[in-house]
Design an enzyme around this catalytic site. Sequence first.
Site, PDB file in Angstrom:
ATOM      1  N   ASN A 124       0.797  -1.228   0.000  1.00  8.63           N
ATOM      2  CA  ASN A 124       0.000   0.000   0.000  1.00  8.63           C
ATOM      3  C   ASN A 124       0.828   1.276   0.000  1.00  8.63           C
ATOM      4  O   ASN A 124       0.313   2.357   0.280  1.00  8.63           O
ATOM      5  CB  ASN A 124      -0.946   0.001   1.208  1.00  8.63           C
ATOM      6  CG  ASN A 124      -1.801  -1.239   1.266  1.00  8.63           C
ATOM      7  OD1 ASN A 124      -1.669  -2.032   2.193  1.00  8.63           O
ATOM      8  ND2 ASN A 124      -2.641  -1.450   0.258  1.00  8.63           N
ATOM      9  N   ILE A 132       1.176   6.892   0.257  1.00  9.49           N
ATOM     10  CA  ILE A 132       0.525   5.897   1.109  1.00  9.49           C
ATOM     11  C   ILE A 132      -0.949   5.796   0.751  1.00  9.49           C
ATOM     12  O   ILE A 132      -1.639   6.810   0.619  1.00  9.49           O
ATOM     13  CB  ILE A 132       0.656   6.277   2.595  1.00  9.49           C
ATOM     14  CG1 ILE A 132       2.131   6.446   2.982  1.00  9.49           C
ATOM     15  CG2 ILE A 132      -0.007   5.228   3.488  1.00  9.49           C
ATOM     16  CD1 ILE A 132       2.335   7.094   4.328  1.00  9.49           C
ATOM     17  N   CYS A 133      -1.439   4.572   0.612  1.00 11.38           N
ATOM     18  CA  CYS A 133      -2.870   4.332   0.416  1.00 11.38           C
ATOM     19  C   CYS A 133      -3.439   3.766   1.720  1.00 11.38           C
ATOM     20  O   CYS A 133      -3.197   2.612   2.068  1.00 11.38           O
ATOM     21  CB  CYS A 133      -3.102   3.358  -0.736  1.00 11.38           C
ATOM     22  SG  CYS A 133      -4.859   3.019  -1.048  1.00 11.38           S
ATOM     23  N   LEU A 134      -4.185   4.596   2.443  1.00 16.73           N
ATOM     24  CA  LEU A 134      -4.776   4.198   3.724  1.00 16.73           C
ATOM     25  C   LEU A 134      -6.075   4.967   3.887  1.00 16.73           C
ATOM     26  O   LEU A 134      -6.090   6.197   3.777  1.00 16.73           O
ATOM     27  CB  LEU A 134      -3.811   4.503   4.871  1.00 16.73           C
ATOM     28  CG  LEU A 134      -4.264   4.171   6.287  1.00 16.73           C
ATOM     29  CD1 LEU A 134      -4.552   2.678   6.431  1.00 16.73           C
ATOM     30  CD2 LEU A 134      -3.217   4.605   7.308  1.00 16.73           C
ATOM     31  N   LEU A 167      -0.494   0.005  -4.142  1.00 19.07           N
ATOM     32  CA  LEU A 167       0.333   0.979  -4.851  1.00 19.07           C
ATOM     33  C   LEU A 167       1.631   0.330  -5.308  1.00 19.07           C
ATOM     34  O   LEU A 167       2.370   0.910  -6.092  1.00 19.07           O
ATOM     35  CB  LEU A 167       0.634   2.187  -3.956  1.00 19.07           C
ATOM     36  CG  LEU A 167      -0.549   3.104  -3.635  1.00 19.07           C
ATOM     37  CD1 LEU A 167      -0.122   4.229  -2.710  1.00 19.07           C
ATOM     38  CD2 LEU A 167      -1.162   3.670  -4.908  1.00 19.07           C
TER      39      LEU A 167
END
Length: 204
Positions: A124, A132-134, A167
């Site tokens: 991620n 960052i993918c959160l 990602l």
Amino acid sequence: MSAEKRLLQEYRSILKEQRQKGSASTLSSNGILDLKPVSEDNFYKWTAKLKGPTDTGYQDAFWELQIDIPSNYPTQPPKFTFIVSDDIPRNRRQRQTNQIQDDDEFEGAEKEVLRHCYRMPHPNIAFNTGEICLDILQAKWTPAWTLSSALTAIVLLLNDPEPLSPLDIDMANLMKINDLKAYNSLIEYYVGRYSIEEEVYILN
């Protein structure tokens, strides 16, 4: 409450906790080695240092993050980015002070040698940009979150990735096929390749 007042409130809380003596630091126990504004004249840009979770390929290493905060914080979320670089000073050991300017200023702070890593291999997190993918940093953000609690969520993400929102496709694919041996080996490879030993202070 304005963004600056909220950020000043958070900063004072962080400093108060870091100066507590004789008790464990919640920040350190959550893997947060450092969290501060780049300048006390500008509270909209912060830096942080995160320690990798134990019993993972990230342990014994730490990462720096850049935090860009919008003017309407905390209504809108800050942007957290892992700082990435190919320019790694391999010929010397650097000293990091994590808010500490003087060895005598913080009794109870211990030095620890960790690997300062300049890339974050994770499903991620974008390997080349540190994005960052959160969800809590995007659609699920609420003003109840703080910079320190968001950093804690990022540390938890390292140990509990979401391969369906990748990602880093290569890392995510290893998770999807449950090849944990290859997944952990790849983490250890990149941490070793893109890191250098540094001394850091651990507040406890």
